[in-house]
Design a protein around this motif. Structure first.
Motif, short mmCIF file in Angstrom:
data_model
loop_
_atom_site.label_atom_id
_atom_site.label_comp_id
_atom_site.label_asym_id
_atom_site.label_seq_id
_atom_site.Cartn_x
_atom_site.Cartn_y
_atom_site.Cartn_z
N CYS A 132 0.82 -1.21 0.00
CA CYS A 132 0.00 0.00 0.00
C CYS A 132 0.85 1.26 0.00
O CYS A 132 0.40 2.32 -0.36
CB CYS A 132 -0.94 -0.01 1.20
N ARG A 133 2.08 1.16 0.41
CA ARG A 133 3.01 2.30 0.50
C ARG A 133 2.54 3.36 1.48
O ARG A 133 2.91 4.53 1.37
CB ARG A 133 3.24 2.94 -0.88
N ALA A 134 1.72 2.99 2.44
CA ALA A 134 1.22 3.98 3.39
C ALA A 134 1.06 3.42 4.81
O ALA A 134 0.36 4.01 5.62
CB ALA A 134 -0.10 4.56 2.91
N PHE A 162 -0.34 0.45 5.92
CA PHE A 162 -1.55 -0.28 6.28
C PHE A 162 -1.50 -1.78 5.97
O PHE A 162 -2.31 -2.53 6.49
CB PHE A 162 -2.77 0.29 5.55
N CYS A 163 -0.61 -2.20 5.06
CA CYS A 163 -0.77 -3.57 4.55
C CYS A 163 0.27 -4.54 5.10
O CYS A 163 0.07 -5.75 5.06
CB CYS A 163 -0.75 -3.59 3.03
N CYS A 168 8.05 1.65 4.02
CA CYS A 168 7.39 2.81 3.42
C CYS A 168 7.19 3.94 4.41
O CYS A 168 6.81 5.04 4.03
CB CYS A 168 6.05 2.41 2.80
N GLN A 169 7.39 3.64 5.70
CA GLN A 169 7.12 4.64 6.73
C GLN A 169 8.37 5.03 7.51
O GLN A 169 8.29 5.66 8.55
CB GLN A 169 6.07 4.10 7.72
#
Lengths: 405, 553
Positions: free
Chosen positions: A217-219, A221-222, A243-244
């Motif tokens: 998801c690149r955010a 969440f996944c 990603c974070q």
């Protein structure tokens, strides 16, 4: 981009023909734009603009407020209150609005250039002397307005370009020449020099990797980009979502895109909401040695060990609450010395608590039953039978009766 | 190694503006600009919305909906040659023969499998294929909530009217009716699956107002709504042992000349193709945020490249509303690492106000998304009252500290754990400081045309979720996308199961439909280099790309 200019008017009622005259003259100056002339009004004018992206009407107006020969530019929104400035546009605005309502192919952008005149009643094929003497200057003013319209369109493009430019690095890869600060990271032991301000994921892409795994998801969440790393000089093994997490100088890392951890199969409708169900389905939770490694490994800062303990006790509510933010990356299970599959346990407990731990919501069950019984069919039919205007009215009425936040 | 000095996450230049936001804060509580009239909405959309700004769209030159307007990026996808040459594949060797093929591992696809199973299709006669891992999707990222009209003060017709107005009265009404009517049914199903949606102390659902809704009907699971809904559905899916195949995107649908009979898969790791024969196919491939329409950043997941549009269109399925895109008003604009990532609309539902560089409000916080986004663009680029970032972007403050002031200390942490975590990783505490936002490309409003039972105009092909067009018209309201996925995922599963039972035999597999399409492309003068589906976006650094070569060994 297809443009059309339509000159409006009637050449046998004096100054009313000025729109026609201007349009004729424009043909020489704008050879790449379609130019037509019309003495019709209202709905008949739609035929002149169907299929174009942009339409400009040139017409005479008689406001008697502005000096004769004055030229003004109007947009659709200027006619909101329907204070009509021209007998030609009276019907035209409604015609355009109706055509839009019915999804017909009218131009997205419609402009009106109005020329203030003196006389549109007297039957004569010539202009009044006032308009006659001003017609060249009128023509120049109309041209200025057309240029203004063209520029407005250009500035919309510029606006979008500006937004696109400021996002360039995010959408089409980083250009090294724009980077000031750099750090060294080691991906599976190999050194890469990457921009200092990017995430681990962006750094790997900058280095030329086309990600297939370890990117979802690149955010945050996944859980696809679970990463473990150490920073030079520090013994501690850290975990994160690539990603974070911003890169650090001297970081050495590897990614874990998949965790081999078995999920039990169960029929949630058959399981009993009892204290020992979690233990029965996942007996390995009894092996917990309370080392808290799972909690330390969690990139979501969940108190994993605490919910494992709650699971042993059969406290569904506590497990559900504590494990709620779990993104199921599996890092807890990968680090657990007792081989517990914590994130699967959390999932089962949440579903059990969601299904059995709270009473059903009566409102929802009632509403579902009403829908299944077809209770709203009549109300829907009424709406489906409404005219477009009535539908809009109902919408506005509902909005006025909005609940407060 | 000099770096920019930051104070609690923000540079000095932005701190100056934050001071002004703090000074005006107390005076702004309870005082908001009025909502706009329908006319005012239209004006601001005309002026600033990327859909309407010049130069972004064109007519599609080929295919069944030839002449339809599409954004340039979508038109590029449709006016493109297949990835695979049909001479290179042997369709006589079938790898998977199933009743139901579901393409896409988000909420719509997962739900379709579960409901098909409930309706008599055995698990081992199904296959779910996904490009990334099952679950890596836009569904899982949905934060704000799911709309469902289930309170006595509300009704499915009111929900319908709200969505119709939000969509500028362009929605396909029969499909929208199905969406709104199934809202309470969807929520009931969530309860049966054990999904933990937020409750009030009296055990009713916590329901909030969303942009453009006239009733509180947003059901949420903190700010992890999609995650909570999908992980429970996936758990159910796995427990039923429904087979799935990850990292195998579909590169072409197969047909017997009349109906869809299967699909051609391509292994992202193995680079080999696989052939699936199926009686029915559900296309649930999601949206296209990663096409970066008009150069906007996106809130979408890595695989959101609009593959389904290209696949469906090449086999003759009609498209709708491909000219509109939803830009979510509140994407992160700072820090650089978070650009484009979604800040849930629920933050505004809970009282955070958008304010400009001087700390002034300028728009009602809960307009429909396109209107809200346009007014942000206007404030930044026309009124020049945006907040510049060190990276050269402009943004609007979202005054998040208001949430604790209104709802009490600790409310932000409790309601928005995901957001708090996201920003705290970059040193920003959104309970104390505002966050900077700018519209981000969020949702594909249009797509494959469908009816309430998820049929397309091609027999054997069903669609559900973001890949479809019509239900939201030209603009979707908050909370209607997760509902869309749940409702139409279910409906697709039910409809496909029914259809499968009427089909005694499998269809012939062929790629012959590509011949006509390729001929049309050639006639239209489309250059041979352009291919689709895109599969994955390319974010590799320019320096690395410049030196890329293909080596054959």
């Amino acid at each position: 981009m297809k443009d059309v200019i339509v000159g409006l008017g009637n050449t046998i009622v004096s100054d009313d023909g000025i729109g026609i005259w201007v349009a004729e003259k424009l043909k020489a100056d704008y050879q790449d734009i379609d130019i037509s002339q019309a003495l019709y009004s209202g709905y008949y004018l739609l035929d002149y603009i169907f299929g174009y992206d942009r339409a400009i009407f040139v017409d005479s107006i008689k406001t008697e407020k502005n000096p004769v020969g004055d030229v003004s530019l109007y947009r659709m929104s200027d006619f909101k209150n329907r204070s009509r400035t021209s007998i030609h546009s009276t019907d035209l605005i409604s015609a355009i609005e109706t055509a839009r309502l019915y999804g017909m192919d009218v131009p997205e952008h419609i402009y009106f250039i109005g020329i203030e005149i003196l006389d549109n009643i007297t039957f004569q094929e010539s202009f009044t002397p006032e308009v006659e003497s001003l017609k060249e200057s009128i023509y120049m003013k109309v041209k200025e307005k057309i240029e203004e319209i063209m520029e407005e369109i250009m500035s919309e493009k510029d606006l979008m370009q500006k937004i696109a430019d400021s996002n360039k690095s995010v959408i089409s890869g980083i250009d090294a020449s724009e980077i000031e600060h750099w750090v060294d990271i080691y991906y599976q032991g190999r050194k890469f020099t990457v921009p200092a301000a990017v995430t681990i994921m962006q750094a790997l892409e900058f280095a030329g990797m086309m990600l297939v795994h370890s990117c979802g998801c690149r955010a945050g969440f996944c859980g696809a980009c679970a990463t473990i790393y150490r920073v030079k000089g520090d013994y501690k093994l850290r975990t994160s979502m690539a990603c974070q997490t911003k890169v650090e100088d001297g970081m050495y890392l590897v990614q874990i895109p998949f965790s081999p951890a078995e999920k039990a199969n169960y029929d949630i409708n058959e399981e009993k909401y009892e204290d020992n169900t979690l233990l029965k389905i996942y007996p390995s939770i009894a092996r917990c040695v309370s080392c808290n490694t799972c909690s330390k490994a969690c990139p979501q800062d969940i108190k994993v060990m605490d919910y494992v303990n709650a699971a042993i006790r059969g406290d569904y509510k506590r497990v559900a609450e504590l494990s709620f933010d779990c993104i199921q990356c599996g890092l807890c299970a990968m680090r657990c010395p007792a081989d517990i599959v914590q994130y699967h346990v959390g999932q089962l407990a949440r579903r059990m608590y969601g299904k059995y731990g709270r009473p059903n919501v009566e409102n929802t069950d009632k509403a579902a039953t009403a829908v299944e019984a077809g209770d709203f069919n009549e109300e829907f039919k009424k709406i489906f039978d409404m005219t477009p205007e009535e539908v809009k009215e109902l919408y506005v009425k509902n909005m006025k009766d909005k609940e407060s936040a | 190694m000099a770096t920019l000095k930051l104070i609690n996450g923000y540079p000095e230049s932005m701190r100056e503006s934050i001071k002004k936001v703090e000074e005006t804060r107390a005076g702004r509580i309870g005082k908001l600009p009025e909502p706009m009239s329908l006319d005012a909405r239209k004006d601001i959309l005309d002026l600033c919305h990327p859909d309407f700004a010049e130069g972004g769209k064109r007519e599609v030159k080929v295919g069944v909906s030839k002449g339809i307007l599409a954004t340039n990026e979508v038109a590029d996808l449709l006016e493109a040659y297949p990835l695979v040459d049909k001479e290179d594949v042997d369709l006589s060797k079938v790898d998977y023969e199933v009743d139901l093929l579901v393409i896409g591992g988000g909420m719509a696809g997962t739900g379709a499998c579960i409901l098909a199973n409930d309706n008599g299709i055995p698990a081992n006669k199904m296959l779910l294929v996904s490009k990334l891992r099952h679950g890596d999707s836009n569904s899982i990222m949905a934060q704000g909530g799911t709309q469902a009209a289930d309170r006595p003060e509300d009704s499915p017709t009111r929900h319908f009217m709200d969505a119709l107005g939000g969509g500028h009265f362009t929605n396909k009404k029969d499909v929208l009716k199905a969406l709104c009517e199934d809202g309470p049914i969807a929520m009931k199903w969530m309860g049966e699956l054990g999904v933990l949606l937020d409750r009030e102390p009296d055990n009713t659902f916590t329901e909030l107002l969303g942009g453009g809704t006239s009733r509180r009907r947003m059901h949420a699971a903190k700010d992890y709504t999609g995650l909570e809904e999908l992980r429970a559905m996936k758990d159910e899916f796995l427990s039923r042992e429904i087979p799935s195949l990850e990292f195998y995107p579909v590169v072409e649908l197969l047909s017997d000349g009349k109906k869809v009979t299967g699909a051609l898969l391509w292994g992202l790791e193995t680079h080999e193709y696989k052939v699936v024969r199926a009686k029915a196919t559900v296309l649930a491939t999601g949206g296209f945020g990663r096409l970066h329409i008009r150069g906007f950043p996106t809130s979408n997941h890595y695989g959101a490249t609009g593959d389904g549009l290209a696949l469906a269109y090449r086999i003759g399925a009609k498209l709708l509303d491909t000219d509109t895109v939803q830009y979510h008003p509140t994407g992160a604009a700072y820090p650089q690492q978070l650009i484009g990532q979604l800040i849930t609309e629920k933050i505004r539902s809970k009282g955070a106000q958008p304010v400009n560089v001087n700390g002034e409000t300028f728009v009602y916080p809960l307009e429909p998304r396109d209107v809200e986004a346009s007014s942000f663009i206007k404030e930044c680029y026309i009124n020049n009252l945006g907040v510049p970032t060190p990276a050269g972007m402009m943004g609007i403050w979202l005054d998040t500290p208001l949430i604790n002031i209104i709802h009490g200390e600790g409310a932000t942490d409790k309601i928005f754990p995901g957001m708090v975590r996201m920003f705290s990783r970059f040193g920003i505490d959104l309970a104390n400081d505002p966050i900077l936002i700018f519209p981000t490309l969020h949702y594909q409003n249009g797509g494959v045309e469908t009816d309430p039972e998820c049929h397309t105009n091609i027999e054997g092909l069903y669609v559900a979720g973001e890949v479809t067009g019509g239900v939201h018209g030209k603009n979707r309201l908050m909370g209607n996308s997760t509902l869309d996925c749940i409702v139409f995922g279910r409906r697709a599963g039910i409809a496909a199961a029914k259809y499968i039972k009427s089909q005694s035999e499998y269809g012939k597999l062929s790629l012959d439909h590509l011949d006509g399409y390729i001929a049309e492309l050639k006639d239209a003068g489309v250059q041979s280099g352009r291919v689709s589906p895109m599969l994955l976006p390319d974010y590799r650094g320019r320096a690395a790309l410049a030196r890329m070569i293909d080596v054959v060994w």
